[in-house]
Write an enzyme that holds these catalytic residues in place. Structure first.
Site, PDB file in Angstrom:
ATOM      1  CG  HIS A   1      -8.483  -2.879  -2.544  1.00  0.00           C
ATOM      2  ND1 HIS A   1      -9.169  -1.972  -3.242  1.00  0.00           N
ATOM      3  CD2 HIS A   1      -8.278  -2.309  -1.202  1.00  0.00           C
ATOM      4  CE1 HIS A   1      -9.736  -1.191  -2.609  1.00  0.00           C
ATOM      5  NE2 HIS A   1      -9.340  -1.266  -1.275  1.00  0.00           N
ATOM      6  CG  LEU A   2      -8.405  -9.965   0.284  1.00  0.00           C
ATOM      7  CD1 LEU A   2      -9.461  -9.715  -0.731  1.00  0.00           C
ATOM      8  CD2 LEU A   2      -7.831 -11.354   0.490  1.00  0.00           C
ATOM      9  CG  HIS A   3      -6.945  -2.828   2.920  1.00  0.00           C
ATOM     10  ND1 HIS A   3      -6.227  -1.710   2.794  1.00  0.00           N
ATOM     11  CD2 HIS A   3      -7.962  -2.799   2.218  1.00  0.00           C
ATOM     12  CE1 HIS A   3      -6.884  -0.851   2.304  1.00  0.00           C
ATOM     13  NE2 HIS A   3      -8.180  -1.315   2.019  1.00  0.00           N
TER      14      HIS A   3
ATOM     15  N   GLY B   1     -15.524   2.829   3.688  1.00  0.00           N
ATOM     16  CA  GLY B   1     -14.380   3.569   3.428  1.00  0.00           C
ATOM     17  C   GLY B   1     -13.511   2.971   2.060  1.00  0.00           C
ATOM     18  CD  GLN B   2     -14.583  -0.486  -2.925  1.00  0.00           C
ATOM     19  OE1 GLN B   2     -15.806  -0.945  -2.739  1.00  0.00           O
ATOM     20  NE2 GLN B   2     -13.959  -0.964  -3.639  1.00  0.00           N
TER      21      GLN B   2
ATOM     22  CG  ASN C   1     -12.488  -0.609   3.891  1.00  0.00           C
ATOM     23  OD1 ASN C   1     -12.919  -1.128   4.986  1.00  0.00           O
ATOM     24  ND2 ASN C   1     -11.126  -0.235   3.666  1.00  0.00           N
TER      25      ASN C   1
ATOM     26  CG  ASP D   1      -2.052   1.082   1.245  1.00  0.00           C
ATOM     27  OD1 ASP D   1      -3.327   0.570   1.075  1.00  0.00           O
ATOM     28  OD2 ASP D   1      -1.778   2.022   1.140  1.00  0.00           O
ATOM     29  CB  ILE D   2       0.812   4.404  -1.939  1.00  0.00           C
ATOM     30  CG1 ILE D   2       1.842   5.245  -2.860  1.00  0.00           C
ATOM     31  CG2 ILE D   2      -0.520   4.939  -1.651  1.00  0.00           C
ATOM     32  CD1 ILE D   2       1.483   5.693  -3.963  1.00  0.00           C
TER      33      ILE D   2
HETATM   34  P1  5GP Z   1      -9.553   1.363   0.087  1.00  0.00           P
HETATM   35  O1  5GP Z   1      -9.858   2.835   1.053  1.00  0.00           O
HETATM   36  O2  5GP Z   1     -10.369   1.681  -1.190  1.00  0.00           O
HETATM   37  O3  5GP Z   1     -10.061   0.151   0.998  1.00  0.00           O
HETATM   38  O4  5GP Z   1      -8.164   1.325  -0.089  1.00  0.00           O
HETATM   39  C1  5GP Z   1      -7.448   1.774  -1.142  1.00  0.00           C
HETATM   40  C2  5GP Z   1      -6.137   1.981  -0.780  1.00  0.00           C
HETATM   41  O5  5GP Z   1      -5.264   1.849  -1.890  1.00  0.00           O
HETATM   42  C3  5GP Z   1      -5.732   2.722   0.260  1.00  0.00           C
HETATM   43  O6  5GP Z   1      -4.941   2.279   1.547  1.00  0.00           O
HETATM   44  C4  5GP Z   1      -4.383   3.702  -0.437  1.00  0.00           C
HETATM   45  O7  5GP Z   1      -3.315   4.013   0.350  1.00  0.00           O
HETATM   46  C5  5GP Z   1      -4.127   2.680  -1.489  1.00  0.00           C
HETATM   47  N1  5GP Z   1      -3.702   3.335  -2.633  1.00  0.00           N
HETATM   48  C6  5GP Z   1      -4.407   4.169  -3.333  1.00  0.00           C
HETATM   49  N2  5GP Z   1      -3.717   4.545  -4.564  1.00  0.00           N
HETATM   50  C7  5GP Z   1      -2.804   3.543  -4.588  1.00  0.00           C
HETATM   51  C8  5GP Z   1      -1.694   3.515  -5.659  1.00  0.00           C
HETATM   52  O8  5GP Z   1      -1.742   4.202  -6.624  1.00  0.00           O
HETATM   53  N3  5GP Z   1      -0.571   2.703  -5.243  1.00  0.00           N
HETATM   54  C9  5GP Z   1      -0.584   1.880  -4.148  1.00  0.00           C
HETATM   55  N4  5GP Z   1       0.327   0.871  -4.176  1.00  0.00           N
HETATM   56  N5  5GP Z   1      -1.592   1.794  -3.139  1.00  0.00           N
HETATM   57  C10 5GP Z   1      -2.672   3.001  -3.440  1.00  0.00           C
END
Ligand code: 5GP
Ligand code: ZN
Length: 111
Positions: free
Chosen positions: A97-99, A90-91, A84, A30-31
């Protein structure tokens, strides 16, 4: 179609710290990591969320298996998987994606 950041990573058009890749899914850091280890496991094919993937139990099971393998390899101890689904949850990226989070003690309930 809006450009999808995770499709771009899967296609190799945007850099990411990739830790696993097979014919069905890709895993990368994750970034903005929220734990010492914070990986995202995504299907290679664009599916917006878990609801869209619900008809694909083999793919979902495969992604869970990959998560467990990565947790063993990169975390060792306990870990948490989060999906999410929907803005209310919070998506923010609408490519399933699975965190995978680990390396620190987790609170419960989540925020
Ligand atoms: P969500 O909030 O949809 O459950 O999670 C999205 C996740 O994707 C966030 O934790 C965010 O930091 C990560 N993310 C968003 N854009 C990028 C990207 O371009 N590269 C990477 N590696 N992670 C990303
Ligand atoms: Zn996508």
């Amino acid at each position: 179609m809006e450009p999808c950041p995770f499709c771009n990573i899967v296609a190799g058009e945007v850099p990411a710290r990739i830790v696993h890749r097979d014919e069905q899914c890709t895993a990368f850091w994750d970034i903005h990591p929220q734990a010492p280890v914070h990986l995202l496991i995504v299907p290679n094919r664009h599916l917006a969320d878990l609801n869209e993937a619900a008809a694909e139990p083999a793919l979902l099971g495969h992604m869970l298996g990959v998560a467990a393998q990565l947790a063993r390899r990169m975390i060792g101890g306990g870990y948490r998987l989060v999906i999410n689904t929907g803005r209310e949850a919070g998506q923010s990226v609408f490519h399933l994606h699975l965190h995978l989070l680990g390396g620190r003690r987790m609170g419960w309930p989540p925020g």
